[in-house]
Scaffold this motif. Structure first.
Motif, PDB file in Angstrom:
ATOM      1  N   SER A  38       0.822  -1.216   0.000  1.00 58.55           N
ATOM      2  CA  SER A  38       0.000   0.000   0.000  1.00 58.55           C
ATOM      3  C   SER A  38       0.848   1.255   0.000  1.00 58.55           C
ATOM      4  N   HIS A  39       2.096   1.174   0.491  1.00 55.02           N
ATOM      5  CA  HIS A  39       3.009   2.314   0.440  1.00 55.02           C
ATOM      6  C   HIS A  39       3.557   2.485  -0.974  1.00 55.02           C
ATOM      7  N   CYS A  40       4.015   1.400  -1.559  1.00 49.13           N
ATOM      8  CA  CYS A  40       4.581   1.470  -2.912  1.00 49.13           C
ATOM      9  C   CYS A  40       3.541   1.945  -3.918  1.00 49.13           C
ATOM     10  N   ARG A  41       2.298   1.528  -3.714  1.00 54.40           N
ATOM     11  CA  ARG A  41       1.242   1.891  -4.647  1.00 54.40           C
ATOM     12  C   ARG A  41       0.891   3.382  -4.564  1.00 54.40           C
ATOM     13  N   ILE A  42       1.143   4.020  -3.433  1.00 55.71           N
ATOM     14  CA  ILE A  42       0.949   5.474  -3.365  1.00 55.71           C
ATOM     15  C   ILE A  42       1.834   6.155  -4.397  1.00 55.71           C
ATOM     16  N   LEU A  43       3.107   5.809  -4.364  1.00 57.56           N
ATOM     17  CA  LEU A  43       4.054   6.421  -5.294  1.00 57.56           C
ATOM     18  C   LEU A  43       3.746   6.028  -6.731  1.00 57.56           C
ATOM     19  N   ASP A  44       3.380   4.748  -6.941  1.00 60.97           N
ATOM     20  CA  ASP A  44       3.038   4.284  -8.289  1.00 60.97           C
ATOM     21  C   ASP A  44       1.836   5.034  -8.846  1.00 60.97           C
ATOM     22  N   SER A  45       0.814   5.209  -8.014  1.00 62.05           N
ATOM     23  CA  SER A  45      -0.418   5.828  -8.493  1.00 62.05           C
ATOM     24  C   SER A  45      -0.208   7.298  -8.839  1.00 62.05           C
ATOM     25  N   ILE A  46       0.546   8.007  -8.004  1.00 61.72           N
ATOM     26  CA  ILE A  46       0.825   9.418  -8.305  1.00 61.72           C
ATOM     27  C   ILE A  46       1.619   9.538  -9.604  1.00 61.72           C
ATOM     28  N   LYS A  47       2.635   8.691  -9.752  1.00 59.96           N
ATOM     29  CA  LYS A  47       3.445   8.717 -10.964  1.00 59.96           C
ATOM     30  C   LYS A  47       2.616   8.370 -12.185  1.00 59.96           C
ATOM     31  N   ASP A  48       1.779   7.340 -12.068  1.00 61.91           N
ATOM     32  CA  ASP A  48       0.973   6.887 -13.197  1.00 61.91           C
ATOM     33  C   ASP A  48       0.017   7.976 -13.671  1.00 61.91           C
ATOM     34  N   ILE A  49      -0.686   8.600 -12.733  1.00 62.24           N
ATOM     35  CA  ILE A  49      -1.683   9.613 -13.107  1.00 62.24           C
ATOM     36  C   ILE A  49      -1.014  10.876 -13.625  1.00 62.24           C
ATOM     37  N   SER A  50       0.093  11.268 -13.003  1.00 64.04           N
ATOM     38  CA  SER A  50       0.763  12.493 -13.457  1.00 64.04           C
ATOM     39  C   SER A  50       1.346  12.308 -14.853  1.00 64.04           C
ATOM     40  N   GLU A  51       1.908  11.133 -15.149  1.00 65.93           N
ATOM     41  CA  GLU A  51       2.443  10.873 -16.484  1.00 65.93           C
ATOM     42  C   GLU A  51       1.329  10.801 -17.516  1.00 65.93           C
ATOM     43  N   GLU A  52       0.240  10.144 -17.155  1.00 62.32           N
ATOM     44  CA  GLU A  52      -0.894  10.013 -18.065  1.00 62.32           C
ATOM     45  C   GLU A  52      -1.493  11.374 -18.389  1.00 62.32           C
ATOM     46  N   SER A  53      -1.491  12.258 -17.384  1.00 63.54           N
ATOM     47  CA  SER A  53      -2.099  13.580 -17.557  1.00 63.54           C
ATOM     48  C   SER A  53      -1.095  14.626 -18.007  1.00 63.54           C
TER      49      SER A  53
ATOM     50  N   VAL B  66       1.412  16.045 -16.374  1.00 70.80           N
ATOM     51  CA  VAL B  66       1.656  17.095 -15.386  1.00 70.80           C
ATOM     52  C   VAL B  66       2.815  16.639 -14.492  1.00 70.80           C
ATOM     53  N   GLU B  67       3.493  17.607 -13.895  1.00 67.02           N
ATOM     54  CA  GLU B  67       4.622  17.291 -13.021  1.00 67.02           C
ATOM     55  C   GLU B  67       4.243  17.557 -11.582  1.00 67.02           C
ATOM     56  N   LEU B  68       4.590  16.604 -10.720  1.00 68.18           N
ATOM     57  CA  LEU B  68       4.364  16.723  -9.293  1.00 68.18           C
ATOM     58  C   LEU B  68       5.635  16.331  -8.555  1.00 68.18           C
ATOM     59  N   GLU B  69       5.969  17.096  -7.547  1.00 68.36           N
ATOM     60  CA  GLU B  69       7.087  16.741  -6.685  1.00 68.36           C
ATOM     61  C   GLU B  69       6.520  16.049  -5.447  1.00 68.36           C
ATOM     62  N   VAL B  70       6.985  14.826  -5.198  1.00 69.94           N
ATOM     63  CA  VAL B  70       6.460  14.039  -4.084  1.00 69.94           C
ATOM     64  C   VAL B  70       7.571  13.793  -3.075  1.00 69.94           C
ATOM     65  N   GLN B  71       7.290  14.103  -1.814  1.00 73.07           N
ATOM     66  CA  GLN B  71       8.247  13.887  -0.742  1.00 73.07           C
ATOM     67  C   GLN B  71       7.602  13.037   0.335  1.00 73.07           C
ATOM     68  N   TRP B  72       8.202  11.891   0.629  1.00 76.96           N
ATOM     69  CA  TRP B  72       7.696  11.047   1.711  1.00 76.96           C
ATOM     70  C   TRP B  72       8.403  11.473   2.998  1.00 76.96           C
TER      71      TRP B  72
END
Length: 238
Positions: free
Chosen positions: A16-31, A33-39
């Motif tokens: 569930s942790h890895c999928r957070i990063l995967d989902s943000i990356k997947d949606i941002s690439e598909e759309s 758009v660029e997002l900076e993510v910091q855990w």
């Protein structure tokens, strides 16, 4: 560039942790758009207003008990009161319930049983039946809510990894609050998620939408969350 802070105690072996990063990356690439993510680990979180306001969104991750629940609750309150889009999944939902109970409903001793078995108001309690690796049908109470508009269907499947959930003894006091826009509930009426009214996006779900990776159900809530981060409104990214 918009910045998201994922708050929780990261475990690379936790799906569930890895999928957070995967989902943000997947949606941002598909759309496109660029997002900076910091855990940020809960015990390393700077809760000063100056630091927190540097983020455009917060995602409160699964994985309880947090190493520093106080830091997480302080950040949730800041995000709720300052209109910063926020999503809490599993443990994130549980602590959103605690923060809401303390600072909106006036239940100042509210906590989770996992954090404090002796608390005066255990708004999050051990579930009578574990939901670890379980799924169930869910529905959203208000069809005009962000959650309902995000998912776009009457019923959907939620997936879990939890032993603790909303204490239904507090159902009425939560539902009677004029700050609750909608709840997600199972077929027996048990609360599995909630949304705060009058906020760009403040949603907590006991179910874990990132496990529905690229799915057609609860995963849409993540799209809606990212849309709120990017554009300030909680509707699904096309």
């Amino acid at each position: 560039m918009k910045r998201i802070a994922v708050i929780g105690d990261y475990n690379p072996k936790e799906e569930s942790h890895c999928r957070i990063l995967d989902s943000i990356k997947d949606i941002s690439e598909e759309s496109e758009v660029e997002l900076e993510v910091q855990w940020i680990m809960s015990d390393e979180l700077d809760t000063s207003a100056e630091h927190l306001k540097s983020f455009d969104g917060f995602w409160f991750s699964p994985g309880s008990p947090y190493r520093n629940a106080k830091n997480v609750l302080t950040t949730m309150q800041f995000a709720r009161e300052n209109g910063i889009p926020s999503l809490g999944t599993c443990a994130g939902f549980q602590h959103m319930v605690v923060e809401f109970a303390r600072n909106v409903l006036g239940l100042y001793g509210a906590d989770t049983e996992e954090n404090n078995e002796e608390c005066s108001d255990a708004v999050i309690a051990r579930l009578p039946c574990s939901l670890v690796y379980k799924k169930e049908q869910l529905k959203i109470s208000n069809p005009d809510s962000i959650m309902a508009q995000s998912i776009g269907i009457d019923r959907f499947v939620g997936e879990y990894r939890c032993n603790y959930g909303f204490n239904e003894a507090y159902h009425s006091i939560f539902l009677n609050s004029n700050m609750i826009a909608a709840i997600a509930q199972n077929e027996d009426g048990y609360t599995r998620g909630f949304e705060v009214k009058g906020h760009p996006f403040f949603v907590g779900t006991l179910f874990i939408p990132q496990l529905d990776f690229k799915g057609d159900g609860s995963y849409r809530i993540i799209r809606s969350y990212l849309n709120a981060v990017l554009f300030g409104c909680g509707v699904e990214i096309p």
